[in-house]
Design a protein around this motif. Sequence first.
Motif, PDB file in Angstrom:
ATOM      1  N   ALA A 144       0.826  -1.212   0.000  1.00  0.00           N
ATOM      2  CA  ALA A 144       0.000   0.000   0.000  1.00  0.00           C
ATOM      3  C   ALA A 144       0.852   1.250   0.000  1.00  0.00           C
ATOM      4  O   ALA A 144       0.358   2.341   0.304  1.00  0.00           O
ATOM      5  CB  ALA A 144      -0.921   0.000   1.216  1.00  0.00           C
ATOM      6  N   ALA A 145       2.137   1.121  -0.358  1.00  0.00           N
ATOM      7  CA  ALA A 145       3.052   2.261  -0.347  1.00  0.00           C
ATOM      8  C   ALA A 145       3.480   2.605  -1.766  1.00  0.00           C
ATOM      9  O   ALA A 145       3.883   1.720  -2.536  1.00  0.00           O
ATOM     10  CB  ALA A 145       4.275   1.950   0.505  1.00  0.00           C
ATOM     11  N   ALA A 146       3.379   3.880  -2.103  1.00  0.00           N
ATOM     12  CA  ALA A 146       3.764   4.353  -3.438  1.00  0.00           C
ATOM     13  C   ALA A 146       5.085   5.097  -3.364  1.00  0.00           C
ATOM     14  O   ALA A 146       5.326   5.875  -2.427  1.00  0.00           O
ATOM     15  CB  ALA A 146       2.682   5.268  -4.007  1.00  0.00           C
ATOM     16  N   ARG A 147       5.929   4.849  -4.359  1.00  0.00           N
ATOM     17  CA  ARG A 147       7.224   5.533  -4.432  1.00  0.00           C
ATOM     18  C   ARG A 147       7.447   6.014  -5.862  1.00  0.00           C
ATOM     19  O   ARG A 147       7.016   5.386  -6.818  1.00  0.00           O
ATOM     20  CB  ARG A 147       8.356   4.595  -4.008  1.00  0.00           C
ATOM     21  CG  ARG A 147       8.367   4.296  -2.521  1.00  0.00           C
ATOM     22  CD  ARG A 147       9.521   3.370  -2.126  1.00  0.00           C
ATOM     23  NE  ARG A 147       9.632   3.285  -0.682  1.00  0.00           N
ATOM     24  CZ  ARG A 147       8.894   2.494   0.085  1.00  0.00           C
ATOM     25  NH1 ARG A 147       7.974   1.730  -0.490  1.00  0.00           N
ATOM     26  NH2 ARG A 147       9.060   2.469   1.394  1.00  0.00           N
ATOM     27  N   GLY A 148       8.149   7.124  -5.950  1.00  0.00           N
ATOM     28  CA  GLY A 148       8.469   7.670  -7.259  1.00  0.00           C
ATOM     29  C   GLY A 148       8.344   9.176  -7.257  1.00  0.00           C
ATOM     30  O   GLY A 148       7.830   9.776  -6.303  1.00  0.00           O
ATOM     31  N   PRO A 185       1.090   6.382   1.597  1.00  0.00           N
ATOM     32  CA  PRO A 185      -0.053   5.467   1.523  1.00  0.00           C
ATOM     33  C   PRO A 185      -0.859   5.688   0.244  1.00  0.00           C
ATOM     34  O   PRO A 185      -1.198   6.825  -0.100  1.00  0.00           O
ATOM     35  CB  PRO A 185      -0.871   5.840   2.769  1.00  0.00           C
ATOM     36  CG  PRO A 185       0.104   6.492   3.697  1.00  0.00           C
ATOM     37  CD  PRO A 185       1.073   7.217   2.808  1.00  0.00           C
ATOM     38  N   ALA A 186      -1.141   4.605  -0.452  1.00  0.00           N
ATOM     39  CA  ALA A 186      -1.869   4.694  -1.723  1.00  0.00           C
ATOM     40  C   ALA A 186      -2.994   3.665  -1.730  1.00  0.00           C
ATOM     41  O   ALA A 186      -2.847   2.559  -1.207  1.00  0.00           O
ATOM     42  CB  ALA A 186      -0.927   4.450  -2.900  1.00  0.00           C
ATOM     43  N   ARG A 187      -4.088   4.051  -2.328  1.00  0.00           N
ATOM     44  CA  ARG A 187      -5.243   3.160  -2.430  1.00  0.00           C
ATOM     45  C   ARG A 187      -5.419   2.751  -3.891  1.00  0.00           C
ATOM     46  O   ARG A 187      -5.513   3.597  -4.777  1.00  0.00           O
ATOM     47  CB  ARG A 187      -6.494   3.889  -1.926  1.00  0.00           C
ATOM     48  CG  ARG A 187      -7.741   3.033  -1.899  1.00  0.00           C
ATOM     49  CD  ARG A 187      -8.772   3.636  -0.942  1.00  0.00           C
ATOM     50  NE  ARG A 187      -9.110   5.010  -1.309  1.00  0.00           N
ATOM     51  CZ  ARG A 187     -10.096   5.315  -2.153  1.00  0.00           C
ATOM     52  NH1 ARG A 187     -10.812   4.367  -2.713  1.00  0.00           N
ATOM     53  NH2 ARG A 187     -10.357   6.587  -2.427  1.00  0.00           N
ATOM     54  N   VAL A 188      -5.442   1.454  -4.138  1.00  0.00           N
ATOM     55  CA  VAL A 188      -5.606   0.942  -5.502  1.00  0.00           C
ATOM     56  C   VAL A 188      -7.069   1.073  -5.903  1.00  0.00           C
ATOM     57  O   VAL A 188      -7.963   0.599  -5.207  1.00  0.00           O
ATOM     58  CB  VAL A 188      -5.151  -0.521  -5.605  1.00  0.00           C
ATOM     59  CG1 VAL A 188      -5.420  -1.062  -7.014  1.00  0.00           C
ATOM     60  CG2 VAL A 188      -3.670  -0.644  -5.270  1.00  0.00           C
ATOM     61  N   LEU A 189      -7.299   1.717  -7.043  1.00  0.00           N
ATOM     62  CA  LEU A 189      -8.660   1.944  -7.523  1.00  0.00           C
ATOM     63  C   LEU A 189      -9.098   0.911  -8.548  1.00  0.00           C
ATOM     64  O   LEU A 189     -10.289   0.631  -8.682  1.00  0.00           O
ATOM     65  CB  LEU A 189      -8.758   3.345  -8.148  1.00  0.00           C
ATOM     66  CG  LEU A 189      -8.302   4.509  -7.265  1.00  0.00           C
ATOM     67  CD1 LEU A 189      -8.397   5.816  -8.034  1.00  0.00           C
ATOM     68  CD2 LEU A 189      -9.119   4.581  -5.989  1.00  0.00           C
ATOM     69  N   GLY A 190      -8.145   0.371  -9.283  1.00  0.00           N
ATOM     70  CA  GLY A 190      -8.466  -0.600 -10.319  1.00  0.00           C
ATOM     71  C   GLY A 190      -7.454  -0.517 -11.441  1.00  0.00           C
ATOM     72  O   GLY A 190      -6.436   0.176 -11.338  1.00  0.00           O
ATOM     73  N   PRO A 191      -7.690  -1.207 -12.536  1.00  0.00           N
ATOM     74  CA  PRO A 191      -6.767  -1.154 -13.673  1.00  0.00           C
ATOM     75  C   PRO A 191      -6.619   0.278 -14.201  1.00  0.00           C
ATOM     76  O   PRO A 191      -7.586   1.036 -14.247  1.00  0.00           O
ATOM     77  CB  PRO A 191      -7.434  -2.062 -14.720  1.00  0.00           C
ATOM     78  CG  PRO A 191      -8.379  -2.915 -13.939  1.00  0.00           C
ATOM     79  CD  PRO A 191      -8.846  -2.085 -12.786  1.00  0.00           C
ATOM     80  N   ALA A 192      -5.404   0.623 -14.589  1.00  0.00           N
ATOM     81  CA  ALA A 192      -5.160   1.960 -15.128  1.00  0.00           C
ATOM     82  C   ALA A 192      -5.793   2.081 -16.514  1.00  0.00           C
ATOM     83  O   ALA A 192      -5.464   1.299 -17.412  1.00  0.00           O
ATOM     84  CB  ALA A 192      -3.668   2.242 -15.206  1.00  0.00           C
TER      85      ALA A 192
END
Length: 347
Positions: free
Chosen positions: A131-135, A195-202
Amino acid sequence: MKLVLDEEQRQLREAVRAFLRAASPLPKVRDGYDPQVYARLNGELGLSGLIVAEEYGGAGAGLAELAVALEETGATLLPGPFLATAFAAIALAATPDKELLGGIAEGRVTATLAFRAGASGGQGVLDLDGAAARGTLERVLSGMEADVLVAPARLPDGGTALVAVDLAGPGVARTPLESLDLTRGQARVALDGAPARVLGPAPEVGDRLCVALAAEQLGVMRAALEAIVAYAKIRVAFGRYIGSYQGVKHKLADMWCKLEQAESIVRYAAWAADESPDELPEAAALAQAYVGRACFEVARDHLLLHGGVGYTWEHDAHLYYKRAKADEVLLGPPRVHRARLADLLEL
């Protein structure tokens, strides 16, 4: 194909135009983003929820209606995150999220979308570990004003998902950039375990973004042309109104022709986005290949025809010039879209 606004779209245009003339006149644009104006824009007109589905609290309108609104916000050089939020709403329409779409529709949430600027790859893709975003995203539209970042992220299995990141949360560092457009900023956004929440396919929404941006550019063109036509009727040089000189008249006629062609292209592209998806790729590529450059040329000539006063900081001409140039390259320069259009047409 539908190139003429219907009655409801004309009423929407007049409502947005009247509101912006009163709430965000051009002299106020230099003050930058005003959250109160944005709140009224959503509270009184519900513009941020225009293309949000009714089940999430929005109006459920199409891209044709959003194009009408963006044309008016472009004409007044509205500061702030309206275009960025519209971009995010376009992406979220393809990967729906009740919480985000409801917040956008109510005007509680301003969002921005990380996108690739044409073939130049102007934005990176985040990496998602759990659940962690980096970049790092080097140029995020309205990155300092937005509440939420919507962005594609690489998953550990190699796939790509659309994620949402709270820009006020931990692990987020935002740095304002000194951008050309004084009326709408950009920011460098660095994520380090945010913290990042996955919403679905890009989703692939580049074509729809191109149409939305072209609608704003159409508004910039129209306002710039109206301003210089009005000036040509009152400015006297060598004992004559400058609008009576053949050189000025020919230039204004050329600008008007570009505007008329641009309007037809934008109306067609917006119609294709709503009614004929098979025609959208070519229409979107054409919109940015033609309208982006035409908008800048009209804004440039509008500044030049104002003469010496047009170059002064106090005059508004440079504001249109800078918005037009910033918009021209926002989704990649026109050559990128021309090359894509040529490929689509197998030329």
